[in-house]
Design a protein around this motif. Structure first.
Motif, PDB file in Angstrom:
ATOM      1  N   LEU A 150      50.671  42.819  33.965  1.00 20.49           N
ATOM      2  CA  LEU A 150      50.558  41.425  34.386  1.00 20.49           C
ATOM      3  C   LEU A 150      50.248  41.323  35.878  1.00 20.49           C
ATOM      4  O   LEU A 150      49.469  40.464  36.299  1.00 20.49           O
ATOM      5  CB  LEU A 150      51.840  40.666  34.055  1.00 20.49           C
ATOM      6  N   ARG A 151      50.846  42.202  36.681  1.00 29.50           N
ATOM      7  CA  ARG A 151      50.541  42.190  38.117  1.00 29.50           C
ATOM      8  C   ARG A 151      49.065  42.497  38.353  1.00 29.50           C
ATOM      9  O   ARG A 151      48.383  41.805  39.107  1.00 29.50           O
ATOM     10  CB  ARG A 151      51.426  43.209  38.845  1.00 29.50           C
ATOM     11  N   GLN A 152      48.589  43.546  37.698  1.00 34.62           N
ATOM     12  CA  GLN A 152      47.193  43.915  37.910  1.00 34.62           C
ATOM     13  C   GLN A 152      46.254  42.831  37.390  1.00 34.62           C
ATOM     14  O   GLN A 152      45.252  42.498  38.044  1.00 34.62           O
ATOM     15  CB  GLN A 152      46.874  45.236  37.226  1.00 34.62           C
ATOM     16  N   ALA A 153      46.562  42.253  36.234  1.00 29.45           N
ATOM     17  CA  ALA A 153      45.680  41.246  35.640  1.00 29.45           C
ATOM     18  C   ALA A 153      45.551  40.024  36.545  1.00 29.45           C
ATOM     19  O   ALA A 153      44.454  39.504  36.749  1.00 29.45           O
ATOM     20  CB  ALA A 153      46.198  40.849  34.261  1.00 29.45           C
ATOM     21  N   LEU A 154      46.679  39.552  37.083  1.00 29.18           N
ATOM     22  CA  LEU A 154      46.615  38.345  37.911  1.00 29.18           C
ATOM     23  C   LEU A 154      45.834  38.602  39.198  1.00 29.18           C
ATOM     24  O   LEU A 154      44.954  37.820  39.564  1.00 29.18           O
ATOM     25  CB  LEU A 154      48.017  37.850  38.259  1.00 29.18           C
ATOM     26  N   PHE A 155      46.143  39.690  39.899  1.00 21.99           N
ATOM     27  CA  PHE A 155      45.502  39.915  41.187  1.00 21.99           C
ATOM     28  C   PHE A 155      44.052  40.377  41.050  1.00 21.99           C
ATOM     29  O   PHE A 155      43.285  40.299  42.001  1.00 21.99           O
ATOM     30  CB  PHE A 155      46.326  40.911  42.011  1.00 21.99           C
ATOM     31  N   GLU A 156      43.672  40.808  39.840  1.00 21.32           N
ATOM     32  CA  GLU A 156      42.269  41.163  39.600  1.00 21.32           C
ATOM     33  C   GLU A 156      41.464  39.966  39.119  1.00 21.32           C
ATOM     34  O   GLU A 156      40.338  39.733  39.578  1.00 21.32           O
ATOM     35  CB  GLU A 156      42.176  42.293  38.579  1.00 21.32           C
ATOM     36  N   HIS A 157      42.019  39.194  38.186  1.00 25.00           N
ATOM     37  CA  HIS A 157      41.268  38.105  37.553  1.00 25.00           C
ATOM     38  C   HIS A 157      41.616  36.717  38.103  1.00 25.00           C
ATOM     39  O   HIS A 157      40.954  35.739  37.752  1.00 25.00           O
ATOM     40  CB  HIS A 157      41.511  38.124  36.038  1.00 25.00           C
ATOM     41  N   SER A 158      42.641  36.623  38.908  1.00 24.94           N
ATOM     42  CA  SER A 158      43.041  35.400  39.618  1.00 24.94           C
ATOM     43  C   SER A 158      43.636  34.310  38.728  1.00 24.94           C
ATOM     44  O   SER A 158      44.541  33.589  39.150  1.00 24.94           O
ATOM     45  CB  SER A 158      41.865  34.806  40.410  1.00 24.94           C
ATOM     46  N   VAL A 159      43.125  34.142  37.525  1.00 29.69           N
ATOM     47  CA  VAL A 159      43.656  33.159  36.581  1.00 29.69           C
ATOM     48  C   VAL A 159      43.855  33.858  35.238  1.00 29.69           C
ATOM     49  O   VAL A 159      42.894  34.423  34.689  1.00 29.69           O
ATOM     50  CB  VAL A 159      42.704  31.959  36.403  1.00 29.69           C
ATOM     51  N   ILE A 160      45.091  33.841  34.724  1.00 28.04           N
ATOM     52  CA  ILE A 160      45.353  34.467  33.430  1.00 28.04           C
ATOM     53  C   ILE A 160      45.979  33.443  32.492  1.00 28.04           C
ATOM     54  O   ILE A 160      46.737  32.566  32.916  1.00 28.04           O
ATOM     55  CB  ILE A 160      46.237  35.724  33.545  1.00 28.04           C
ATOM     56  N   ILE A 161      45.655  33.558  31.216  1.00 34.00           N
ATOM     57  CA  ILE A 161      45.962  32.519  30.231  1.00 34.00           C
ATOM     58  C   ILE A 161      46.752  33.119  29.075  1.00 34.00           C
ATOM     59  O   ILE A 161      46.318  34.098  28.451  1.00 34.00           O
ATOM     60  CB  ILE A 161      44.665  31.894  29.689  1.00 34.00           C
ATOM     61  N   PHE A 162      47.916  32.554  28.804  1.00 33.28           N
ATOM     62  CA  PHE A 162      48.695  32.865  27.606  1.00 33.28           C
ATOM     63  C   PHE A 162      48.525  31.690  26.651  1.00 33.28           C
ATOM     64  O   PHE A 162      48.859  30.553  26.996  1.00 33.28           O
ATOM     65  CB  PHE A 162      50.183  33.040  27.930  1.00 33.28           C
TER      66      PHE A 162
END
Length: 423
Positions: A63-75
């Motif tokens: 989750l840390r990598q996904a947010l800081f890589e993609h900026s917006v993450i969706i559940f």
């Protein structure tokens, strides 16, 4: 679908948004729960509610990598999630997270602050979670009456759209910003939004200066990547930005109470309507904030983010990288002109991700890495009692209900240019 997955953990896998949604934004990925282990229809992803206590170390790392890589993450499909989960989630991306919302202790009600116009409230059982939306809700979360307002550009922009343009389905970006009080409390690293009721209004569109158009759902949240914005600057502009500190006004959302915004929602039209500093709610100079113009990504140190809250800037402090001499630019018109010229390079459909909300969406975004804004017209504020079936139906179509949580950080945004730490 599995062939498109490139990151996974105990509970999740990451699915980057399709290219027609991501475009050139650098933004967007879905975080999906892994498939059910007990068989069943393999074409369906497991539908579960996110619960922080169930997350493993591999989940947290993902989750840390996904947010800081993609900026917006969706559940997706998070209907029924506990509101107290939202502030707990914030700690995943900020090891210095504070125990309070980055805004006020309670939802703002002071009429001298532009942030109070939405009539927001806080959930009594989750006091760090704000209730946002449009329309009347009686008895929600034990609150007798809510009269929520989806603010729109008509009340804030210097030159709003005409009634003819509105009738043709056009709308505007309201106010690009990151969630930051810019006074006393520091901006959080992450903001979390949860959609409980999504308006069913017709789709709308935004026209840009060059004639291009962006079609979006009514009430879509629009995002711009600060990393992409920095890339769009010329080498000379990048050098300036990397060596510049942005000084914000004291109590900035009071300061601009009487001001009007530019048509792109990025800046303020300089008309001398800023409230005199001596007329603001008493303020302490030690609590007024200044931040670098370019912020560092916590996990991707080679990715600078241009982060300017253009409506709240008061002056710029540039540092000569060779002599270390300071130059202060305090002519407000010039300050706004510089910041606006940098930010407006991102005003094109290909650089903007407009999130189409679904009921149950829970969206986390890198608050120190993107700018965002609400969009759309969701009807007027006429909530008088009525028995007219047509009027009742119109209000129901426009109704919106959301949660928002952005927890203050214990540390300020880190400058990409480490030299600025000494200033």
């Amino acid at each position: 679908m599995l062939s498109n997955l490139y990151q996974s953990s105990s509970n999740f896998h990451v699915i980057p948004l399709k290219s027609d949604l991501r475009k050139d934004t650098l933004i967007g990925a879905e975080i999906a729960f892994n498939y059910n282990a007990d068989g069943g229809d393999d074409s369906r992803l497991s539908r579960r509610l996110i619960d922080v206590k169930d997350l493993t170390e591999s989940d947290l790392s993902l989750l840390r990598q996904a947010l800081f890589e993609h900026s917006v993450i969706i559940f997706r499909n998070q209907q029924g999630v506990d509101p107290n989960t939202l502030p707990l989630l914030a700690a995943i991306w900020d090891d210095q997270v504070q125990s309070h919302h980055s805004g006020e202790i309670a939802a703002l009600t002071a009429t001298n602050n532009i942030l109070s116009k939405n009539n927001a409230a806080r959930i009594p059982r989750a006091k760090e979670v704000t209730i946002l939306g449009q329309g009347s809700f009686d008895g929600y979360e034990g609150i007798p009456t809510l009269r929520l307002r989806h603010v729109n550009h008509l009340e804030f922009h210097d030159q709003p759209l005409s009634q003819e343009e509105l009738g043709q389905g056009y709308t505007r970006f309201y106010r690009f910003h990151c969630d930051a009080p810019l006074y006393e409390k520091l901006p959080g690293k992450v903001t979390i939004l949860h959609a409980l009721k999504v308006p069913k209004s017709p789709r709308q569109k935004i026209k840009f200066e060059n004639g291009q158009e962006l079609e979006l759902d009514a009430g879509a949240t629009a995002f711009v990547s600060g990393a992409r914005a920095f890339q769009l600057l010329t080498p000379e502009e990048q050098e300036f930005a990397l060596n510049t500190i942005v000084q914000y006004a004291p109590r900035p959302y009071e300061w601009i109470q009487n001001c009007k915004a530019t048509s792109d929602g990025l800046s303020i039209v300089t008309t001398g309507l800023e409230k005199p500093l001596e007329e603001l709610t008493p303020w302490d100079p030690e609590k007024v904030q200044a931040h670098p113009m370019v912020w560092k990504n916590p996990l991707f140190p080679d990715r600078p983010h241009l982060q300017i809250l253009g409506m709240c800037v008061k002056s710029l402090i540039t540092i000569d990288p060779k002599t270390k001499e300071r130059k202060v630019i305090d002519d407000l018109a010039e300050v706004r002109k510089i910041c606006h010229s940098f930010q407006k390079k991102s005003m094109a459909p290909s650089y903007i991700y407009a999130h189409t909300w679904r009921d149950g969406d829970l969206v986390a975004f890198h608050n120190q890495g993107v700018w965002h804004t609400i969009t759309g017209q969701l009807g007027d504020d006429d909530e008088r009692e009525t028995t007219d079936a047509t009027e009742i139906a119109r209000r129901e179509v426009n109704k919106r209900l959301m949660w928002q949580c952005t927890m203050a950080s214990g540390v300020p945004p880190e400058p990409f240019n480490q030299m600025l730490k000494t200033f």
